[in-house]
Design an enzyme around this catalytic site. Sequence first.
Site, PDB file in Angstrom:
ATOM      1  N   PHE A 155     -62.576  -3.939 139.481  1.00  0.00           N
ATOM      2  CA  PHE A 155     -63.231  -3.673 138.205  1.00  0.00           C
ATOM      3  C   PHE A 155     -62.184  -3.764 137.086  1.00  0.00           C
ATOM      4  O   PHE A 155     -61.004  -3.469 137.298  1.00  0.00           O
ATOM      5  CB  PHE A 155     -63.865  -2.272 138.255  1.00  0.00           C
TER       6      PHE A 155
ATOM      7  N   ASP B  88     -55.569   2.748 143.071  1.00  0.00           N
ATOM      8  CA  ASP B  88     -56.901   2.807 142.475  1.00  0.00           C
ATOM      9  C   ASP B  88     -57.859   3.064 143.635  1.00  0.00           C
ATOM     10  O   ASP B  88     -58.263   2.145 144.352  1.00  0.00           O
ATOM     11  CB  ASP B  88     -57.243   1.517 141.738  1.00  0.00           C
TER      12      ASP B  88
ATOM     13  N   HIS C  22     -63.020   3.552 144.891  1.00  0.00           N
ATOM     14  CA  HIS C  22     -64.074   3.257 145.868  1.00  0.00           C
ATOM     15  C   HIS C  22     -63.824   4.032 147.161  1.00  0.00           C
ATOM     16  O   HIS C  22     -64.473   3.725 148.164  1.00  0.00           O
ATOM     17  CB  HIS C  22     -64.078   1.775 146.261  1.00  0.00           C
TER      18      HIS C  22
ATOM     19  N   GLN D 175     -68.235   8.278 138.118  1.00  0.00           N
ATOM     20  CA  GLN D 175     -69.291   7.639 137.328  1.00  0.00           C
ATOM     21  C   GLN D 175     -70.538   7.526 138.221  1.00  0.00           C
ATOM     22  O   GLN D 175     -70.449   7.616 139.446  1.00  0.00           O
ATOM     23  CB  GLN D 175     -68.753   6.270 136.859  1.00  0.00           C
TER      24      GLN D 175
ATOM     25  N   LYS E  59     -70.963   5.787 141.650  1.00  0.00           N
ATOM     26  CA  LYS E  59     -69.976   6.077 142.693  1.00  0.00           C
ATOM     27  C   LYS E  59     -70.523   7.045 143.745  1.00  0.00           C
ATOM     28  O   LYS E  59     -71.539   7.692 143.529  1.00  0.00           O
ATOM     29  CB  LYS E  59     -68.703   6.635 142.060  1.00  0.00           C
TER      30      LYS E  59
ATOM     31  N   ARG F  44     -50.082  19.516 126.048  1.00  0.00           N
ATOM     32  CA  ARG F  44     -49.656  20.922 126.198  1.00  0.00           C
ATOM     33  C   ARG F  44     -48.698  21.073 127.378  1.00  0.00           C
ATOM     34  O   ARG F  44     -48.678  20.254 128.297  1.00  0.00           O
ATOM     35  CB  ARG F  44     -50.877  21.816 126.425  1.00  0.00           C
TER      36      ARG F  44
ATOM     37  N   TYR G 230     -50.748  26.159 120.870  1.00  0.00           N
ATOM     38  CA  TYR G 230     -50.557  25.158 119.816  1.00  0.00           C
ATOM     39  C   TYR G 230     -49.149  24.561 119.822  1.00  0.00           C
ATOM     40  O   TYR G 230     -48.638  24.153 118.802  1.00  0.00           O
ATOM     41  CB  TYR G 230     -50.921  25.737 118.456  1.00  0.00           C
TER      42      TYR G 230
ATOM     43  N   ARG H 214     -60.434  16.071 129.091  1.00  0.00           N
ATOM     44  CA  ARG H 214     -60.932  17.171 129.926  1.00  0.00           C
ATOM     45  C   ARG H 214     -62.403  16.986 130.285  1.00  0.00           C
ATOM     46  O   ARG H 214     -63.173  16.479 129.483  1.00  0.00           O
ATOM     47  CB  ARG H 214     -60.766  18.501 129.179  1.00  0.00           C
TER      48      ARG H 214
HETATM   49  C1  LIG Z   1     -65.472   2.447 138.710  1.00  0.00           C
HETATM   50  C2  LIG Z   1     -64.096   1.927 138.844  1.00  0.00           C
HETATM   51  C3  LIG Z   1     -63.074   2.261 137.941  1.00  0.00           C
HETATM   52  C4  LIG Z   1     -63.319   2.998 136.670  1.00  0.00           C
HETATM   53  O1  LIG Z   1     -63.976   4.180 136.774  1.00  0.00           O
HETATM   54  P1  LIG Z   1     -64.867   4.719 135.536  1.00  0.00           P
HETATM   55  O2  LIG Z   1     -65.092   6.140 135.924  1.00  0.00           O
HETATM   56  O3  LIG Z   1     -66.123   3.909 135.516  1.00  0.00           O
HETATM   57  O4  LIG Z   1     -64.060   4.591 134.311  1.00  0.00           O
HETATM   58  C5  LIG Z   1     -61.796   1.803 138.196  1.00  0.00           C
HETATM   59  N1  LIG Z   1     -61.527   1.044 139.253  1.00  0.00           N
HETATM   60  C6  LIG Z   1     -62.480   0.679 140.139  1.00  0.00           C
HETATM   61  C7  LIG Z   1     -62.093  -0.158 141.313  1.00  0.00           C
HETATM   62  C8  LIG Z   1     -63.803   1.087 139.946  1.00  0.00           C
HETATM   63  O5  LIG Z   1     -64.753   0.674 140.788  1.00  0.00           O
END
Ligand SMILES: *Cc1c(COP(=O)(O)O)cnc(C)c1O
Length: 409
Positions: A94, A165, A168, A191, A194, A223, A230, A240
């Site tokens: 992605f 990453d 998945h 998201q 997922k 922070r 602050y 967050r």
């Molecule tokens: C969904 C996804 C992202 C990004 O995640 P979001 O929460 O949609 O920003 C990054 N890398 C891969 C491989 C993804 O499938």
Amino acid sequence: MADLAINGGPKACDVAWPRWPVWSDEERQALNGVLESGEWWYGEKVHEFEARFAAFQNARFGITTTSGTTALEASLLALGVGAGDEVIVPPYTFIATVSAVLRVNAIPIFADILPETLCIDPSDVERKITPRTKAVIPVHVGGMIADMDRLLALAHQHNLVILEDACHAWGSQWRGKGAGAVGNCGVFSFQVSKNITAGEGGIILTDDEDLADLCRSFTNCGRGKDKPWYQHFLAGSNLRMTEFQGAILLAQLSRLEEQTLRRQANAEVLTQGLQQIPGIRTLPAEPRMTRRSYHFYVFRLDETRAGVSRDRFLQALCAEGVPASAGWPYPLYQNPLFAVKGDGPDHCPRSCPYYGREIDYTQVRCPVTEQICRDAVWIPHTALLAGAEAMEKVVAAVAKVVAQAPSLR
Ligand SMILES: *Cc1c(COP(=O)(O)O)cnc(C)c1O
């Protein structure tokens, strides 16, 4: 044999596919609890989820964010990747994997993937390393973990950092350790598409306490730990999540293991059936993975042997009732972001002043990725939550379409 559904015959796969997201009274009560408590902001639920999810993936620390995308960006900042650094990435992923690199003003360098795993090819990574290389971002495509043994060895040899990453790979394990906890750090997305979701959300996992503190700071306005409210130490952001998200994710996490095992068992049924069909190529198992989660199941169509194009095959398969898709349509470097010379505000990656040279991404070739984009078929994780009989029907539908391929021309 009955006619293909696309030619007016009956569907081979009359399944009512599970709906997504999955939720129950657990989510409803958790949400109501937060609502009525008035404690809506970044507190107990978020921090409990961070600890539980980190433990689930065998990591020491978890730092939630607003998305997988922002988790990637904050991780790169915390790892010290910045202006003019090269970061090696796969093109079969992605956009966020690569846009995050650009957002910290670093330079994405594409390395091809392996046809057996669809994850980054360590030999091509090795060929792409230069004195400017700072990091590698393996993507665990569909839940399959990239070859972390070879990537960690390369990182050690060339003084690189590894950011996984794992967007998945909730539940996947490499030699007994959770995805995202094998490299320097790893990121996940929550998201809505997922396997565990709060609509939006993300998390960074790491075993490195200093890195965890930096990630916390970058995601919480710069922070410092146990420092005055602050007082700000870094150019951070506000990434967050809310207590509503934390509460939903805790409920979702309580089902993740059972769902992961169900998908894994169903994927096994698919592989057993699909590998018997001429023209269908399944992916080999990875023995170093002690648990395999699936964001999607992938098989490949040998167009020549099957006698039908992948896209025509997909139309016929969908008509049979299988929720299949082609997945990523082309390698990331063929997106306009890379392929079209523009004069917009984002002059990176073409000519970053601090990089000192221009890259022509139209010259990039990753032949394995290009082939996979032409022949892959994805079945989504939601379908893998159905019963084993539904998997047999998917196999039957694929066999039916292949057997009657001549009628599709
Ligand atoms: C969904 C996804 C992202 C990004 O995640 P979001 O929460 O949609 O920003 C990054 N890398 C891969 C491989 C993804 O499938």
